[in-house]
Design a protein around this motif. Sequence first.
Motif, PDB file in Angstrom:
ATOM      1  N   VAL A 149       5.033  -2.412   1.384  1.00  0.00           N
ATOM      2  CA  VAL A 149       3.812  -1.733   0.946  1.00  0.00           C
ATOM      3  C   VAL A 149       3.816  -1.550  -0.570  1.00  0.00           C
ATOM      4  N   TYR A 153       0.910  -3.081  -2.965  1.00  0.00           N
ATOM      5  CA  TYR A 153       0.091  -2.138  -3.737  1.00  0.00           C
ATOM      6  C   TYR A 153       0.300  -2.308  -5.233  1.00  0.00           C
ATOM      7  N   THR A 158      -5.699  -2.883  -3.375  1.00  0.00           N
ATOM      8  CA  THR A 158      -6.084  -1.520  -3.038  1.00  0.00           C
ATOM      9  C   THR A 158      -5.179  -1.034  -1.920  1.00  0.00           C
ATOM     10  N   LEU A 159      -5.223   0.270  -1.645  1.00  0.00           N
ATOM     11  CA  LEU A 159      -4.410   0.814  -0.566  1.00  0.00           C
ATOM     12  C   LEU A 159      -4.788   0.183   0.768  1.00  0.00           C
ATOM     13  N   ALA A 162      -3.466  -3.384   0.860  1.00  0.00           N
ATOM     14  CA  ALA A 162      -2.013  -3.375   1.023  1.00  0.00           C
ATOM     15  C   ALA A 162      -1.639  -3.071   2.463  1.00  0.00           C
ATOM     16  N   PRO A 170      -4.013   2.308   6.949  1.00  0.00           N
ATOM     17  CA  PRO A 170      -4.029   2.865   5.596  1.00  0.00           C
ATOM     18  C   PRO A 170      -3.276   4.188   5.481  1.00  0.00           C
ATOM     19  N   ALA A 173       0.357   3.377   5.339  1.00  0.00           N
ATOM     20  CA  ALA A 173       0.697   2.813   4.026  1.00  0.00           C
ATOM     21  C   ALA A 173       0.783   3.911   2.974  1.00  0.00           C
ATOM     22  N   LYS A 174      -0.134   4.861   3.036  1.00  0.00           N
ATOM     23  CA  LYS A 174      -0.112   5.975   2.088  1.00  0.00           C
ATOM     24  C   LYS A 174       1.160   6.794   2.245  1.00  0.00           C
ATOM     25  N   LEU A 177       4.024   4.981   0.631  1.00  0.00           N
ATOM     26  CA  LEU A 177       3.993   5.094  -0.831  1.00  0.00           C
ATOM     27  C   LEU A 177       4.445   6.473  -1.295  1.00  0.00           C
ATOM     28  N   LYS A 194      -0.281   4.351  -9.740  1.00  0.00           N
ATOM     29  CA  LYS A 194      -0.127   2.951  -9.360  1.00  0.00           C
ATOM     30  C   LYS A 194       0.561   2.165 -10.473  1.00  0.00           C
TER      31      LYS A 194
END
Length: 208
Positions: A149, A153, A158-159, A162, A170, A173-174, A177, A194
């Motif tokens: 991820v 990213y 974008t999120l 990614a 999403p 993925a967040k 991160l 980012k």
Amino acid sequence: MITMSMVDGDQMLLDGLTAWLSATPDVRLLSTARTVPELLGSGVERADVVILDLLLADRSDPIANVRTLVAAGHRVLVVSVVPSATMAMQVVRAGASGYLTKDHNLAALVSAVREVASGEIARSPEATSGRSSDRGVDRPLLSPQERAVLLAYASGMTLAAAARSTGVQPGTAKNYLERVKEKYRRAGRPAYTKIDLATRAREDGLLR
């Protein structure tokens, strides 16, 4: 007489240093603050040396803090719990006059202040000997999912993109991160944006 100010939220360290300096005739603590703007806006006379904690409670960028203080005419000694050769190199490149890990005693801290006040560069032995140059010390261990991820990213996606490219939602993925950011923060290499993440990935050879 060497004067110094300290930007640090560690009250125990501040209290200990204040007590130590009461018996140190050549060094005097002028002021303390919890953030760089608080110090610069305090109106206190400029000290010979500013001791700056690497990771402040306001989550400000360490390199930006160093540059701000140096631009204001301060000599800066960065202190940290992190024995990171990479971070030591980065803060010195940003203009700091030293990097000292907090596992040293107050005598070592005052000695480093004297070095910086005299125009020398003070570093922890860990940072100068190369023992911490083993990337395992300051390069966080990422899981395969976190790395995937991060790469997607940080490469510019974008999120949502990614997340699609790595086969996760999403929200997942967040979360990955956020874990990556926390691991970098603990390694003494904060990554809040980012752009920060892309910079850390390049530093660690994950991105070209």
